[in-house]
Motif scaffolding. Sequence first.
Motif, PDB file in Angstrom:
ATOM      1  N   PHE A   1       0.457  -1.541  -0.461  1.00 53.78           N
ATOM      2  CA  PHE A   1       0.038  -0.380  -0.305  1.00 53.78           C
ATOM      3  C   PHE A   1       1.250   1.304   0.062  1.00 53.78           C
ATOM      4  O   PHE A   1       0.129   2.513   0.757  1.00 53.78           O
ATOM      5  CB  PHE A   1      -0.897  -0.108   1.262  1.00 53.78           C
ATOM      6  N   SER A   2       1.973   1.367  -1.247  1.00 47.58           N
ATOM      7  CA  SER A   2       2.469   2.685  -0.819  1.00 47.58           C
ATOM      8  C   SER A   2       2.432   3.559  -1.440  1.00 47.58           C
ATOM      9  O   SER A   2       1.252   3.809  -2.217  1.00 47.58           O
ATOM     10  CB  SER A   2       4.609   1.936  -1.525  1.00 47.58           C
ATOM     11  N   LYS A   3       2.314   4.533  -1.821  1.00 52.75           N
ATOM     12  CA  LYS A   3       2.466   5.458  -2.453  1.00 52.75           C
ATOM     13  C   LYS A   3       2.094   5.494  -3.924  1.00 52.75           C
ATOM     14  O   LYS A   3       1.783   6.529  -4.699  1.00 52.75           O
ATOM     15  CB  LYS A   3       3.121   6.742  -1.890  1.00 52.75           C
ATOM     16  N   MET A   4       3.064   4.773  -4.101  1.00 50.51           N
ATOM     17  CA  MET A   4       3.389   4.791  -5.578  1.00 50.51           C
ATOM     18  C   MET A   4       2.371   3.574  -5.992  1.00 50.51           C
ATOM     19  O   MET A   4       1.641   4.340  -7.047  1.00 50.51           O
ATOM     20  CB  MET A   4       4.867   4.598  -5.954  1.00 50.51           C
ATOM     21  N   GLN A   5       2.133   2.691  -5.219  1.00 50.84           N
ATOM     22  CA  GLN A   5       0.795   1.921  -5.811  1.00 50.84           C
ATOM     23  C   GLN A   5      -0.431   2.888  -6.311  1.00 50.84           C
ATOM     24  O   GLN A   5      -1.460   2.429  -6.333  1.00 50.84           O
ATOM     25  CB  GLN A   5       0.922   0.378  -4.106  1.00 50.84           C
ATOM     26  N   LEU A   6      -0.842   3.339  -4.659  1.00 50.86           N
ATOM     27  CA  LEU A   6      -1.810   3.736  -4.078  1.00 50.86           C
ATOM     28  C   LEU A   6      -1.909   5.230  -5.411  1.00 50.86           C
ATOM     29  O   LEU A   6      -3.050   5.006  -6.090  1.00 50.86           O
ATOM     30  CB  LEU A   6      -1.687   4.753  -3.664  1.00 50.86           C
ATOM     31  N   ASP A   7      -0.894   5.719  -5.668  1.00 50.99           N
ATOM     32  CA  ASP A   7      -1.062   6.562  -7.401  1.00 50.99           C
ATOM     33  C   ASP A   7      -1.022   6.545  -8.535  1.00 50.99           C
ATOM     34  O   ASP A   7      -1.434   7.203  -9.652  1.00 50.99           O
ATOM     35  CB  ASP A   7      -0.121   7.556  -6.553  1.00 50.99           C
ATOM     36  N   SER A   8      -0.932   5.027  -8.357  1.00 49.57           N
ATOM     37  CA  SER A   8      -0.530   4.132 -10.018  1.00 49.57           C
ATOM     38  C   SER A   8      -1.956   3.544 -10.494  1.00 49.57           C
ATOM     39  O   SER A   8      -2.265   2.992 -11.580  1.00 49.57           O
ATOM     40  CB  SER A   8       0.156   3.542 -10.315  1.00 49.57           C
ATOM     41  N   ILE A   9      -3.048   4.049 -10.036  1.00 46.07           N
ATOM     42  CA  ILE A   9      -4.800   3.507 -10.000  1.00 46.07           C
ATOM     43  C   ILE A   9      -4.779   3.631 -11.195  1.00 46.07           C
ATOM     44  O   ILE A   9      -6.334   3.051 -11.562  1.00 46.07           O
ATOM     45  CB  ILE A   9      -5.415   3.407  -8.727  1.00 46.07           C
TER      46      ILE A   9
END
Length: 559
Positions: A113-121
């Motif tokens: 649930f990293s920032k990069m993973q969340l921001d790539s949805i």
Amino acid sequence: MIKNLIRVEDASSPSTGKVFGFLQLYKLVMDLELCIYLPGMKLLGIFFSLICLLTWSCSATFDDSIDDVQQLNNVLDIKDSLRVQRDISCNVTINHYLWPAINLTSSYFGTNFSKMQLDSIDALLELGYMRLEFDIYWDSTYEIWELCPVEVSDKNSTEDQTINQFTCTIHSLEIFLGSINRYLVSTQVPKAPLKTNLVMLILHIHGTDNQSHPLTLLSEIISKTIISSTAYTSRIYTPNDFIYDQKNKPSNSTWWPQWIQLVERHFQLLVGFGEIQAEVNSSNKTMSNEGILFGAGTFGVPTYFENSTFVQDTCYKALENPLSEPPSWSLVDKKNQSLNSAEISQVIHCGQSPMLDISVSSTEYRDLLQKTIENTLWSWDEGQPPKDNKVACAAIQQSNGRWRVEDCSEQLNVACRHRNEPGKWVVANTTASYDQAFLVCPDNYLFDTPRTAWQNQQLFYTIQRDYIDPSTEEKSQDRAVWINLNSAISAQCWVVGQSDLCWWLNKAILILFGFFTWVKCARLWRLRRSNQRKRIAQHMLARRDYVTVPYNLLVRGPL
């Protein structure tokens, strides 16, 4: 992760396609036969700029440094076909629309649930998943909603934090919704109508204790993060909007609006509750009419694909009865594993939406992530329609029920749908060209095209059962049957009927028509005023008395 797998480009509008569509629109405007006066190159530039602004937008790509951008290129190759499929399905009610679904908790986040993973949805949405289901948790320590199932240790840090096996960041829900908002803004109708679609979020509520959870705060977070549209209206279709639409519904049964009816009103997002596994601040575990979330189960719950007889038991019974449409909000999942490619295809052709629910650590994950979207293309055959920018018409193949492009002058049998029953089809016995096909259907039937996978499957079964090749008097496996679909305006715009336009062109054409009408009227108005001034001057001169002197008197003087 998804962002690292694909490079999102507007495959439907490469530079050559833009130029062709540009010229096609210009030709269409010229065909209006208006006597247009363009005073100078400045107005000419405005004219061309207006066309570009109203119809096509520049393609957007992720950074070129992203690795492995070619991993899912074969998915991008069908984006044109999927867009045509979207256009012809625009009049389908949203409860029978195809919603490719994914369980984000298991099939996207896992433990990341990293920032990069969340921001790539938004990249996942670009790929084609339109229904996103995920779990959210109430953090009682900081009194915020989070996507990560464990509490972060430092609420003041904006960096990723590792807790047990999970990688988490504070304010994960806001970051996630920010990525959703970025996708909605980039695909709104005025900016990119070729990419516009509806998105659905299903929230499964969890809590860490038995305290009341402020669902009002959840609505506020969503409303604050999802900004208004360019028309200064909310992008979120709410229960209040649904109640308003129910007042004018055509019958006493529950009625859902069509896809195009929401898009035309600038709605792009629906939000609802899934499972609620916590004590919530609500009397009946559903939001009040003042909220933005629909109650639990409003958008359906998954039906589990438990064994090989599922399709035979649930789907083909409906297919055998053309008067019985698939259930409303029909969604299919496979408990503790994911549907394979063949099962996904079967589910979609039965008029149901498949859900991808497989662990991100599975060896099949990447392949199924791709195959699920590939199988949502129920209409065109492989390699269809070709990108040759020619006027063409569509026909359904008897061999597999897929569509292919045919020359519009070809003599084929014709698919006819009952006027009142979308699943009831017959094939006209006589052959005709596409233009003549409108005249050969029997009484109470009309020349039409399937709008959903279920309707297409009904037509395919009708052709398999009843269609006889008149030249051989036996069933033919290589023949095709006309469906009412053509690309007379542009290779990008496939429409039903001979004079229709794609929904995303209608507004542009009307504005251009109004613009040119204004130009012509302004010119006529100027000419009329000029002629009036001339007539007034001539009338005044005619009324005046003139005293004339002979020329020789002026030269020589009096004698």
